[in-house]
Design a protein around this motif. Structure first.
Motif, PDB file in Angstrom:
ATOM      1  N   MET A 126       0.830  -1.197   0.000  1.00 49.15           N
ATOM      2  CA  MET A 126       0.000   0.000   0.000  1.00 49.15           C
ATOM      3  C   MET A 126       0.865   1.248   0.000  1.00 49.15           C
ATOM      4  N   ASN A 127       0.273   2.345  -0.430  1.00 56.78           N
ATOM      5  CA  ASN A 127       1.021   3.599  -0.523  1.00 56.78           C
ATOM      6  C   ASN A 127       1.646   4.034   0.805  1.00 56.78           C
ATOM      7  N   ASP A 128       0.939   3.852   1.922  1.00 54.88           N
ATOM      8  CA  ASP A 128       1.516   4.232   3.220  1.00 54.88           C
ATOM      9  C   ASP A 128       2.819   3.497   3.515  1.00 54.88           C
ATOM     10  N   LEU A 129       3.003   2.328   2.915  1.00 53.62           N
ATOM     11  CA  LEU A 129       4.206   1.538   3.182  1.00 53.62           C
ATOM     12  C   LEU A 129       5.232   1.577   2.055  1.00 53.62           C
ATOM     13  N   VAL A 130       4.796   1.551   0.793  1.00 54.80           N
ATOM     14  CA  VAL A 130       5.758   1.335  -0.290  1.00 54.80           C
ATOM     15  C   VAL A 130       5.941   2.503  -1.259  1.00 54.80           C
ATOM     16  N   ALA A 131       5.063   3.485  -1.226  1.00 53.45           N
ATOM     17  CA  ALA A 131       5.179   4.589  -2.190  1.00 53.45           C
ATOM     18  C   ALA A 131       6.357   5.495  -1.861  1.00 53.45           C
ATOM     19  N   GLU A 132       6.992   6.005  -2.913  1.00 56.54           N
ATOM     20  CA  GLU A 132       8.140   6.888  -2.721  1.00 56.54           C
ATOM     21  C   GLU A 132       7.763   8.174  -2.000  1.00 56.54           C
ATOM     22  N   ASP A 133       6.496   8.545  -2.076  1.00 59.79           N
ATOM     23  CA  ASP A 133       6.037   9.737  -1.365  1.00 59.79           C
ATOM     24  C   ASP A 133       5.048   9.376  -0.252  1.00 59.79           C
ATOM     25  N   GLN A 136      -5.599   4.426   7.219  1.00 66.04           N
ATOM     26  CA  GLN A 136      -7.041   4.706   7.274  1.00 66.04           C
ATOM     27  C   GLN A 136      -7.691   4.222   5.990  1.00 66.04           C
ATOM     28  N   LEU A 137      -8.639   3.313   6.123  1.00 64.99           N
ATOM     29  CA  LEU A 137      -9.356   2.804   4.958  1.00 64.99           C
ATOM     30  C   LEU A 137     -10.060   3.951   4.237  1.00 64.99           C
ATOM     31  N   GLY A 138     -10.094   3.859   2.916  1.00 64.96           N
ATOM     32  CA  GLY A 138     -10.735   4.892   2.117  1.00 64.96           C
ATOM     33  C   GLY A 138      -9.826   6.049   1.771  1.00 64.96           C
ATOM     34  N   THR A 139      -8.561   5.964   2.169  1.00 66.16           N
ATOM     35  CA  THR A 139      -7.601   7.022   1.845  1.00 66.16           C
ATOM     36  C   THR A 139      -6.570   6.496   0.844  1.00 66.16           C
ATOM     37  N   TRP A 140      -5.843   7.426   0.243  1.00 64.54           N
ATOM     38  CA  TRP A 140      -4.774   7.065  -0.701  1.00 64.54           C
ATOM     39  C   TRP A 140      -3.765   6.115  -0.052  1.00 64.54           C
ATOM     40  N   GLY A 141      -3.486   6.311   1.219  1.00 71.93           N
ATOM     41  CA  GLY A 141      -2.472   5.516   1.911  1.00 71.93           C
ATOM     42  C   GLY A 141      -2.769   4.035   1.948  1.00 71.93           C
ATOM     43  N   THR A 142      -4.042   3.641   1.973  1.00 74.11           N
ATOM     44  CA  THR A 142      -4.373   2.214   2.030  1.00 74.11           C
ATOM     45  C   THR A 142      -4.703   1.625   0.667  1.00 74.11           C
ATOM     46  N   GLU A 143      -4.544   2.427  -0.387  1.00 75.35           N
ATOM     47  CA  GLU A 143      -4.711   1.887  -1.741  1.00 75.35           C
ATOM     48  C   GLU A 143      -3.456   1.118  -2.132  1.00 75.35           C
ATOM     49  N   VAL A 144      -3.643   0.041  -2.901  1.00 79.09           N
ATOM     50  CA  VAL A 144      -2.508  -0.700  -3.445  1.00 79.09           C
ATOM     51  C   VAL A 144      -1.746   0.222  -4.385  1.00 79.09           C
ATOM     52  N   HIS A 145      -0.425   0.155  -4.352  1.00 75.77           N
ATOM     53  CA  HIS A 145       0.414   0.994  -5.205  1.00 75.77           C
ATOM     54  C   HIS A 145      -0.040   0.869  -6.660  1.00 75.77           C
ATOM     55  N   ALA A 146      -0.148   1.986  -7.341  1.00 72.03           N
ATOM     56  CA  ALA A 146      -0.709   2.037  -8.700  1.00 72.03           C
ATOM     57  C   ALA A 146       0.023   1.134  -9.694  1.00 72.03           C
ATOM     58  N   SER A 147       1.312   0.909  -9.495  1.00 69.79           N
ATOM     59  CA  SER A 147       2.076   0.099 -10.451  1.00 69.79           C
ATOM     60  C   SER A 147       1.678  -1.374 -10.427  1.00 69.79           C
TER      61      SER A 147
END
Length: 193
Positions: free
Chosen positions: A12-19, A84-95
């Motif tokens: 998820m973005n909170d864990l793996v995204a560069e930003d 937090q569910l429903g936020t960008w942070g808990t979405e799977v990384h777009a790639s």
């Protein structure tokens, strides 16, 4: 081919995204190890072979009602406003984004099995083998492999699609995981077997 589910866990973005929130910890290791690129290729290979794909995400309601206050891990999520569910942070990384037919498994603890839909999915689809990867190696991957083993599934861990917060943490976790399943490079795994 054995009936296989490929579990992509906590990517998820909170864990793996560069930003993302953990850009300076997990994000660094994910980038240096090429985890997202390796995982993307593994997902494509799994789809091509007809394997099922499941994405495991850790997440909580906005008031963190499911998060245990005494947990060293999840009290930090509450304090920092992440997962937090429903936020960008808990979405799977777009790639490596899911497709509509993929399973979305939300968890509130480290384990992908505890209080989730995973067991029901495995039974309903008659899965025999679970191939897994994720962040972190010593967290969700470790607990997932142990629990899958104890539920009598064949376990395969794609080593190059995993990362810890440090190289040592990842290496030590992988060293322990060989007792519970097969450790392979994603490029060497035969999805059709």
């Amino acid at each position: 081919m054995k009936k296989t589910l490929f579990l992509v866990m906590d990517m998820m973005n909170d864990l793996v995204a560069e930003d993302g929130f953990n850009a300076q910890t997990y994000g660094v290791e994910v980038k240096e190890r090429g985890v997202l690129d390796s995982t993307k290729a593994a997902i494509a290979a799994a789809r091509s072979a007809g394997a099922l794909i499941g994405y495991v995400r850790v997440g909580f309601s906005s008031d963190y009602r499911e998060a245990p206050e005494a947990s060293p891990i999840f009290s930090g999520a509450r304090k920092n406003g992440i997962f937090q569910l429903g936020t960008w942070g808990t979405e799977v990384h777009a790639s490596i984004a899911p497709e509509p037919q993929d399973f979305d498994i939300v968890k509130h603890r480290v384990s992908p099995f505890y209080a989730t839909s995973l067991e029901a999915i495995l039974r309903a689809t008659k899965v025999e083998r679970i191939v897994m990867c994720g962040v972190s190696t010593n967290g969700v991957v470790h607990s997932g492999a142990r629990e899958a083993h104890d539920r009598d599934y064949e376990v395969v861990i794609l080593e190059d699609c995993c990362a810890g917060v440090t190289p040592d943490e990842h290496m030590h976790a992988i060293a322990c995981l060989g007792r519970y399943g097969q450790i392979v490079a994603s490029t060497e795994f035969d999805w059709a077997a």
